[in-house]
Motif scaffolding. Sequence first.
Motif, PDB file in Angstrom:
ATOM      1  N   HIS A 719       0.840  -1.206   0.000  1.00  0.00           N
ATOM      2  CA  HIS A 719       0.000   0.000   0.000  1.00  0.00           C
ATOM      3  C   HIS A 719       0.874   1.254   0.000  1.00  0.00           C
ATOM      4  O   HIS A 719       0.541   2.248  -0.657  1.00  0.00           O
ATOM      5  CB  HIS A 719      -0.943  -0.006   1.203  1.00  0.00           C
ATOM      6  N   LEU A 720       1.983   1.172   0.715  1.00  0.00           N
ATOM      7  CA  LEU A 720       2.924   2.290   0.710  1.00  0.00           C
ATOM      8  C   LEU A 720       3.534   2.444  -0.683  1.00  0.00           C
ATOM      9  O   LEU A 720       3.670   3.572  -1.201  1.00  0.00           O
ATOM     10  CB  LEU A 720       4.025   2.028   1.751  1.00  0.00           C
ATOM     11  N   ALA A 736      -0.164   8.919   6.085  1.00  0.00           N
ATOM     12  CA  ALA A 736      -1.096   7.852   6.464  1.00  0.00           C
ATOM     13  C   ALA A 736      -2.361   7.903   5.604  1.00  0.00           C
ATOM     14  O   ALA A 736      -2.891   6.856   5.193  1.00  0.00           O
ATOM     15  CB  ALA A 736      -1.459   7.967   7.945  1.00  0.00           C
ATOM     16  N   ASP A 737      -2.855   9.124   5.318  1.00  0.00           N
ATOM     17  CA  ASP A 737      -4.053   9.252   4.484  1.00  0.00           C
ATOM     18  C   ASP A 737      -3.787   8.770   3.063  1.00  0.00           C
ATOM     19  O   ASP A 737      -4.650   8.162   2.421  1.00  0.00           O
ATOM     20  CB  ASP A 737      -4.534  10.706   4.465  1.00  0.00           C
ATOM     21  N   ARG A 739      -1.588   6.517   2.182  1.00  0.00           N
ATOM     22  CA  ARG A 739      -1.512   5.048   2.215  1.00  0.00           C
ATOM     23  C   ARG A 739      -2.921   4.446   2.280  1.00  0.00           C
ATOM     24  O   ARG A 739      -3.202   3.429   1.634  1.00  0.00           O
ATOM     25  CB  ARG A 739      -0.697   4.582   3.419  1.00  0.00           C
ATOM     26  N   ARG A 740      -3.803   5.097   3.051  1.00  0.00           N
ATOM     27  CA  ARG A 740      -5.184   4.614   3.148  1.00  0.00           C
ATOM     28  C   ARG A 740      -5.866   4.674   1.789  1.00  0.00           C
ATOM     29  O   ARG A 740      -6.587   3.760   1.388  1.00  0.00           O
ATOM     30  CB  ARG A 740      -5.956   5.451   4.171  1.00  0.00           C
ATOM     31  N   THR A 741      -5.635   5.751   1.047  1.00  0.00           N
ATOM     32  CA  THR A 741      -6.197   5.874  -0.296  1.00  0.00           C
ATOM     33  C   THR A 741      -5.655   4.771  -1.209  1.00  0.00           C
ATOM     34  O   THR A 741      -6.409   4.140  -1.954  1.00  0.00           O
ATOM     35  CB  THR A 741      -5.857   7.254  -0.892  1.00  0.00           C
ATOM     36  N   ALA A 742      -4.355   4.527  -1.141  1.00  0.00           N
ATOM     37  CA  ALA A 742      -3.742   3.495  -1.975  1.00  0.00           C
ATOM     38  C   ALA A 742      -4.285   2.111  -1.615  1.00  0.00           C
ATOM     39  O   ALA A 742      -4.513   1.276  -2.497  1.00  0.00           O
ATOM     40  CB  ALA A 742      -2.222   3.528  -1.807  1.00  0.00           C
ATOM     41  N   LYS A 743      -4.516   1.884  -0.336  1.00  0.00           N
ATOM     42  CA  LYS A 743      -5.079   0.601   0.101  1.00  0.00           C
ATOM     43  C   LYS A 743      -6.473   0.416  -0.490  1.00  0.00           C
ATOM     44  O   LYS A 743      -6.826  -0.673  -0.961  1.00  0.00           O
ATOM     45  CB  LYS A 743      -5.132   0.549   1.627  1.00  0.00           C
ATOM     46  N   MET A 744      -7.257   1.493  -0.484  1.00  0.00           N
ATOM     47  CA  MET A 744      -8.598   1.430  -1.057  1.00  0.00           C
ATOM     48  C   MET A 744      -8.533   1.156  -2.560  1.00  0.00           C
ATOM     49  O   MET A 744      -9.345   0.400  -3.097  1.00  0.00           O
ATOM     50  CB  MET A 744      -9.334   2.749  -0.800  1.00  0.00           C
ATOM     51  N   ILE A 745      -7.560   1.743  -3.234  1.00  0.00           N
ATOM     52  CA  ILE A 745      -7.393   1.496  -4.671  1.00  0.00           C
ATOM     53  C   ILE A 745      -7.017   0.032  -4.905  1.00  0.00           C
ATOM     54  O   ILE A 745      -7.598  -0.654  -5.749  1.00  0.00           O
ATOM     55  CB  ILE A 745      -6.321   2.432  -5.275  1.00  0.00           C
TER      56      ILE A 745
END
Length: 913
Positions: A719-720, A736-737, A739-745
């Motif tokens: 995710h990073l 952190a935000d 990374r959260r966006t990338a995780k959602m993608i």
Amino acid sequence: MATQRKLVLVDGSGYLYRAFHALPPLTNSRDEPTGAVLGVLNMLQKLRKEESPDLIAVVFDAPGRTFRDELFEEYKATRTPMPDELRSQLQPLLDSVRAMGLPLLRIEGVEADDVIGTLACEAAAQNYDVIISTGDKDMAQLVNERITLVNTMTGSRLNRDGVKTKFDVYPEQIIDYLALVGDTSDNIPGIPKVGPKTAAKWLGEYGTLDKLVENAAAITGKVGENLRNGMKELELSRKLATIDLKVKLEQPFETLKVGDPDKDRLRELFTRMEFRALLKQIVGDEGPSASAAAAVTSAEPPAEGAPPPPVPRNYETVVTAAALETWVAQLKSANVMSLNVATTSGGYMQADIVGLAFSVEPGAVAYVPIGHNYPGVPEQLSRDVVLKALKPVLEAEQPLKVGYDLKYKGHVLKRAGIELRGDKFDIMLESYVLNSTAAKHELGPISRRYLGIDPIAYESVAGKGAKQIEFNQVALDTATNYAGEEADLALQLHRLLWPRLEALPPLKELYENIEQPLVPVLLKMEQAGVLLDGDLLRKQSGELATRMREIEAQAYAAAGQQFSLESPKQLQEVLFNKMGLPIIRKTPTGQPSTAEDVLEELAASYELPKLIMDYRAFAKLKSTYTDKLPLEINRSTQRVHTCYQQAIAATGRLSSAEPNLQNIPIRTPEGRRIRQAFVAPKGWCIVAADYSQIELRIMAHLSGDEGLLKAFSEDRDIHLATAAEVFGMTLDTVTADQRRTAKMINFGLIYGMSAFGLASRLGIERSTAARYVETYFQRYPGVRRYMDETRQLAHERGFVETVFGRRLYLNDINARNAALRQAAERAAINAPMQGTAADVIKRAMIQVAHWLSQSKLEARLLLQVHDELVFEVRRELAEDLIAHVRELMSGAAELRVPLKVDAGIGENWDEAH
């Protein structure tokens, strides 16, 4: 006594429309639509086989106006014109029906309903049993003691009581019911705002429409006002809904006999439409070439074909030692035997054996009763004598055992001191592996699908509801037929299904290497159960109840009044009428929706919806887990024993039931606390091992994308890494935000999430989300290529596959409805990943179970929760267990990227996860 005569009347127009909308759109090699024709012809063949009528007619609407059009110019005005793809199939269908020798009727000036109604009543008056095959609710007005409705697509039958159950009115009230409710498809006016419940209530109270009209002044409220205002159109609605039973027909019903098929004409028609299987079935020809047939059936699962002819039944009740000895000798000399174990109840931890049925040849079955104990029961062989005689056969690898749900049979035999071996052929799993997307893989649906046989229902031998008896109370002859039939059908089904699996080597390997070897593993897990701290759960229930009362008080304060937080109607009143919150979506009845996603959207701006969501979450935890799970603790073992179901999820995932231990939430503190109640015995501990981001790793393997492969091979935080690629940053500067966006993608794309969905999840502009997705695909072009190729292949073949050959058929991949088609495309992308993940952990479970058995390590595999395995182990052996489990789970599949396994140790499941 003479055999009762039967007339079958088919609503041909209804068949055609239903086949067109319900079945995949097939075409021949000339790109001519053929799916609706094939669907109707298959339904007709099935109906004739099931009903064996003396007389039959297939009735279609004729073109042109009818008397209803004269009564009401707007009759059926709201109907959309027949689609071109369907219109082009009508004439080939009519030609095919005639060529099959089936009487076909199209009477100008009247609808098919009126022709069917007239014929039905004439035949019933001459003491014929009449079956009307239709899905049209209007036909319910014809039902009486001689006339029954059959819906071929659902298998349901409606007699007089069935009409009452379905519509809450009797057949003689259906016309009045339809006059009140109206019919949007036919544009029958009805009374505005009067739905089925209101109409049924009025007719239940007043009996007829005329009596209701007489008492219209007594009907209060807005609905009463609507009734009085609409009475001038009621008589019109009633006439439009009434089937004409006096149509002048040139052909008496007695002449509706099946003629000889015109084989030359059928050969011509079916060859053009490329109905190879149907041509062989009816005419005896192979029809078009294999390549042409493949073009037609590419979007279909393996053809079920025509059911084989029924097998004569000879079911024997074995009550003497000599008869048992004869059967045991037969079983010992057989290569394959079919087995059924009849029990007192469905729960494998409580069920006692009532009898055993077995067979080595279709139609010839023995049932050995050992536990029937009703008053006057004939003498049976003793339980000990029978089990002692059968134990060597059942515990031997030969003969190979065939049966339905052999895991359950293994459980009850184990409790009786018998270890079932040679249990190789489970027809439930054979059906599931062959086509996991088929509706159900229970004995009834499988038998109907492949054999054309509707098995005896348990309710028909044991009753239902409060009056249902246990199987030990069922009479021996009835029990022999019921229990023997399962053994008989299992053997017949195996002989049909196994050659089909052998014809598809990847599916045969899937069955032999994954699904069947998993059965004893699951059986052992279920027997072991999991230790549960019931006192802790009861304490948590009390705490949740307190928290719910606190939220209730806060909600009353926010709303300025008391109301039921569990009532959607009261919630609608408070949120939208009193507080004036924006209406996000409406229900099908036009009311403002209070669904979870609606409340979630409102909660971003308003306090009360957030409180309602919290209340619902706590209420669900309490009712589903903290209240219920203590009641599931087995008195003998003091453990909870779930049931793992292999043949439910189309992707191959296991399901857990009675109780479901796979859906305990872990994202909230309250949900995680429930896992604290799953504990280990004294001196033992819990170990949890789960795959890290397995579906993303499988995506990397399947897509071959260099960027993803490199990130995983270097064991980077995926995710990073994705955030750094999408936002054009270095790894150490990603927030952190981000990374959260990338995780959602990452996870969103696996499940086919669109830019719109991503925007909604992240609370960002759609254009921004679209830019993120586009950048992602630029950085990981192999992912886009994989998705595009998978979608294309799914459209061409009608299915997708996992790494291990598991197939997922996509019935809607070429649907005309865009929403259905797009959902199927999303499934096409996700299923190979989710299905491969399911295959990998099943392979890991088999290998881990084998190692535990060989090593004799004091440890037990207790639970499987999607990508996680949960064990209990002697505390001092926990690290040894983790080392071996990590190795076995990591090596369960050879992918282009390493499989990573995280593991933890704890006093309870929450600590270990």
